[in-house]
Design a protein around this motif. Structure first.
Motif, PDB file in Angstrom:
ATOM      1  N   ILE A   1       0.833  -1.203   0.000  1.00 45.47           N
ATOM      2  CA  ILE A   1       0.000   0.000   0.000  1.00 45.47           C
ATOM      3  C   ILE A   1       0.869   1.256   0.000  1.00 45.47           C
ATOM      4  O   ILE A   1       0.614   2.195  -0.758  1.00 45.47           O
ATOM      5  CB  ILE A   1      -0.968  -0.002   1.207  1.00 45.47           C
ATOM      6  CG1 ILE A   1      -1.930  -1.187   1.100  1.00 45.47           C
ATOM      7  CG2 ILE A   1      -1.726   1.316   1.303  1.00 45.47           C
ATOM      8  CD1 ILE A   1      -2.739  -1.441   2.358  1.00 45.47           C
ATOM      9  N   GLY A   2       1.896   1.283   0.840  1.00 43.59           N
ATOM     10  CA  GLY A   2       2.779   2.447   0.912  1.00 43.59           C
ATOM     11  C   GLY A   2       3.490   2.702  -0.402  1.00 43.59           C
ATOM     12  O   GLY A   2       3.553   3.844  -0.869  1.00 43.59           O
ATOM     13  N   LYS A   3       4.004   1.651  -1.009  1.00 44.77           N
ATOM     14  CA  LYS A   3       4.704   1.799  -2.281  1.00 44.77           C
ATOM     15  C   LYS A   3       3.759   2.317  -3.362  1.00 44.77           C
ATOM     16  O   LYS A   3       4.088   3.257  -4.094  1.00 44.77           O
ATOM     17  CB  LYS A   3       5.315   0.468  -2.707  1.00 44.77           C
ATOM     18  CG  LYS A   3       6.069   0.548  -4.019  1.00 44.77           C
ATOM     19  CD  LYS A   3       6.678  -0.782  -4.393  1.00 44.77           C
ATOM     20  CE  LYS A   3       7.443  -0.679  -5.693  1.00 44.77           C
ATOM     21  NZ  LYS A   3       8.015  -1.966  -6.084  1.00 44.77           N
ATOM     22  N   THR A   4       2.578   1.730  -3.449  1.00 42.30           N
ATOM     23  CA  THR A   4       1.610   2.174  -4.452  1.00 42.30           C
ATOM     24  C   THR A   4       1.201   3.624  -4.218  1.00 42.30           C
ATOM     25  O   THR A   4       1.100   4.413  -5.159  1.00 42.30           O
ATOM     26  CB  THR A   4       0.378   1.253  -4.453  1.00 42.30           C
ATOM     27  OG1 THR A   4       0.808  -0.089  -4.686  1.00 42.30           O
ATOM     28  CG2 THR A   4      -0.614   1.664  -5.526  1.00 42.30           C
ATOM     29  N   ALA A   5       0.995   3.980  -2.951  1.00 45.20           N
ATOM     30  CA  ALA A   5       0.631   5.364  -2.622  1.00 45.20           C
ATOM     31  C   ALA A   5       1.732   6.327  -3.044  1.00 45.20           C
ATOM     32  O   ALA A   5       1.452   7.403  -3.597  1.00 45.20           O
ATOM     33  CB  ALA A   5       0.344   5.504  -1.135  1.00 45.20           C
ATOM     34  N   MET A   6       2.983   5.952  -2.811  1.00 50.71           N
ATOM     35  CA  MET A   6       4.093   6.831  -3.173  1.00 50.71           C
ATOM     36  C   MET A   6       4.226   6.971  -4.685  1.00 50.71           C
ATOM     37  O   MET A   6       4.678   7.998  -5.177  1.00 50.71           O
ATOM     38  CB  MET A   6       5.402   6.317  -2.559  1.00 50.71           C
ATOM     39  CG  MET A   6       5.467   6.486  -1.052  1.00 50.71           C
ATOM     40  SD  MET A   6       5.273   8.200  -0.517  1.00 50.71           S
ATOM     41  CE  MET A   6       6.693   8.965  -1.272  1.00 50.71           C
ATOM     42  N   ILE A   7       3.839   5.970  -5.420  1.00 47.78           N
ATOM     43  CA  ILE A   7       3.830   6.082  -6.881  1.00 47.78           C
ATOM     44  C   ILE A   7       2.694   7.005  -7.322  1.00 47.78           C
ATOM     45  O   ILE A   7       2.866   7.858  -8.193  1.00 47.78           O
ATOM     46  CB  ILE A   7       3.699   4.687  -7.531  1.00 47.78           C
ATOM     47  CG1 ILE A   7       4.978   3.877  -7.279  1.00 47.78           C
ATOM     48  CG2 ILE A   7       3.396   4.796  -9.023  1.00 47.78           C
ATOM     49  CD1 ILE A   7       4.858   2.397  -7.610  1.00 47.78           C
ATOM     50  N   LYS A   8       1.540   6.869  -6.693  1.00 44.25           N
ATOM     51  CA  LYS A   8       0.358   7.653  -7.069  1.00 44.25           C
ATOM     52  C   LYS A   8       0.436   9.113  -6.631  1.00 44.25           C
ATOM     53  O   LYS A   8      -0.275   9.959  -7.173  1.00 44.25           O
ATOM     54  CB  LYS A   8      -0.903   7.000  -6.497  1.00 44.25           C
ATOM     55  CG  LYS A   8      -1.254   5.702  -7.187  1.00 44.25           C
ATOM     56  CD  LYS A   8      -2.526   5.101  -6.640  1.00 44.25           C
ATOM     57  CE  LYS A   8      -2.916   3.868  -7.412  1.00 44.25           C
ATOM     58  NZ  LYS A   8      -3.799   4.143  -8.537  1.00 44.25           N
ATOM     59  N   VAL A   9       1.284   9.425  -5.661  1.00 42.72           N
ATOM     60  CA  VAL A   9       1.346  10.799  -5.158  1.00 42.72           C
ATOM     61  C   VAL A   9       1.780  11.773  -6.258  1.00 42.72           C
ATOM     62  O   VAL A   9       1.337  12.912  -6.283  1.00 42.72           O
ATOM     63  CB  VAL A   9       2.225  10.911  -3.891  1.00 42.72           C
ATOM     64  CG1 VAL A   9       3.703  10.845  -4.210  1.00 42.72           C
ATOM     65  CG2 VAL A   9       1.917  12.181  -3.124  1.00 42.72           C
TER      66      VAL A   9
END
Length: 157
Positions: free
Chosen positions: A94-102
């Protein structure tokens, strides 16, 4: 599916989780970050809820105030701070995906912003490695944080 949305008060119960002692050294709780934004009352801090399958799973702040100038000379940057994922949901990407989406979230909502900066504690190797994997750079600049030396990282948009 992971998505990012501006924080709403009804998200609070989903982001009001307790971080363990180690994680508490490196980031603040959503409750503390929300309180700090309210106290500053300068309109420069924007809370973002990280959702997984439409349920709150994490939280971070995009800060456009002067604090960012401790990390960069770029007035068009945003400081990403207070990032956390609910401990019950960690380890699922979740954290990795969120950091990509930011990146796209910032491009869509803050058109003048062309850089994201952050500070990560040198002992928080998992976070440091994550930031490198999603495109952040570290040029050797550091500062002292509340729990020791922090690496100053950035990503051009």
């Amino acid at each position: 599916m992971v998505s990012l949305h501006f924080y709403k008060p009804e998200d609070f119960s989903g982001v009001n989780y307790t971080l363990d002692e180690q994680q508490s050294q490196y980031t603040s709780t959503a409750e503390f970050a929300l309180q700090r934004i309210e106290e500053r009352n300068d309109g420069q801090g924007f809370s973002v809820t990280i959702f997984e399958d439409e349920k709150p799973a994490g939280y971070f702040v995009l800060d456009f105030g002067d604090d960012k100038l401790e990390l960069t000379d770029n007035p068009n940057s945003a400081l990403l701070r207070s990032l956390s994922i609910n401990p019950e949901l960690q380890g699922r990407g979740i954290g990795k995906t969120a950091m990509i989406k930011v990146d796209d979230f910032v491009r869509e909502n803050f058109k003048d912003c062309d850089e994201i900066v952050l500070a990560v504690n040198q002992n928080n190797t998992s976070a440091y490695d994550l930031y490198l994997k999603v495109g952040y750079s570290f040029d050797g600049k550091t500062r002292m944080g509340r729990s020791g030396t922090q690496y100053l990282m950035y990503k051009k948009l």
